[in-house]
Design an enzyme around this catalytic site. Structure first.
Site, mmCIF file in Angstrom:
data_model
loop_
_atom_site.group_PDB
_atom_site.id
_atom_site.type_symbol
_atom_site.label_atom_id
_atom_site.label_comp_id
_atom_site.label_asym_id
_atom_site.label_seq_id
_atom_site.Cartn_x
_atom_site.Cartn_y
_atom_site.Cartn_z
ATOM 1 C CB CYS A 118 -3.066 3.821 -2.622
ATOM 2 S SG CYS A 118 -4.171 4.410 -1.344
ATOM 3 C CB CYS A 142 -2.005 9.146 3.217
ATOM 4 S SG CYS A 142 -1.274 7.753 2.343
#
Length: 181
Positions: A36, A105
């Site tokens: 990512c 995240c």
């Protein structure tokens, strides 16, 4: 389709707290996810076994920046032991939720904090003046590894069988466990 973020996420993205570096940190942790593109580095200063100061630098999306900012607020002032208990779920809850495709995240942020604490602990154990940077890069799966192989847990560095999805010591997810035959 646009991603919808909470007001709390947007606030921490637009006004991140504790960005920067600490002169002479006691611990340095870094985590990155090449899939990512997010990379987080946390530095901590510890006094009387409490996180006195915490700074971060994050390269990534708005959610990654917001997560880093929130974790820095959550960990400051906590004992090292209590800061190690901060989980990705805690972070997501404090941010009033994250979209499903951004939940990773919160994992990265918690991992970066835990890596900085582990760096501090290693410094104390070794009696070093300068902390060793602890890097967590566990962006691999266990497919193709033979049954009974081991993998070093990126969180606590204990060897754990790859056929288990979680570390036997700290209980954190290791990656994709191979299918049983």
């Amino acid at each position: 389709m646009a991603i919808k973020y909470s007001k709390t996420v947007m606030d921490h993205f637009a006004n991140p707290r504790n960005v920067g570096e600490i002169d002479n940190p006691d611990g340095i942790g870094e985590v990155g996810n090449p899939a990512c593109g997010d990379i987080m580095t946390f530095q901590i200063s510890v006094k009387d076994d409490r996180i006195h100061d915490l700074k971060f630098k994050t390269f990534g999306c708005g959610a990654a920046i917001a997560v880093s900012s929130m974790i820095s607020e959550m960990a400051k002032g906590k004992s090292v032991v209590d800061a190690l208990k901060i989980t990705n779920k805690d972070v997501a809850q404090q941010l009033d939720g994250l979209p499903q495709n951004k939940l990773h995240c919160s994992n990265l942020g918690a991992d970066a904090l835990h890596a900085a604490i582990r760096s501090y602990q290693k410094k104390i154990e070794a009696g070093n003046v300068v902390p060793e940077r602890v890097l967590i890069d566990h962006d691999h799966d266990h497919d193709g590894l033979k049954q009974g192989s081991t993998c070093r847990c990126p969180h606590c560095e204990i060897e754990t069988p790859t056929d288990l999805p979680y570390c036997q010591d700290c209980g954190r997810e290791l990656g994709t466990a191979p299918a049983s035959s």
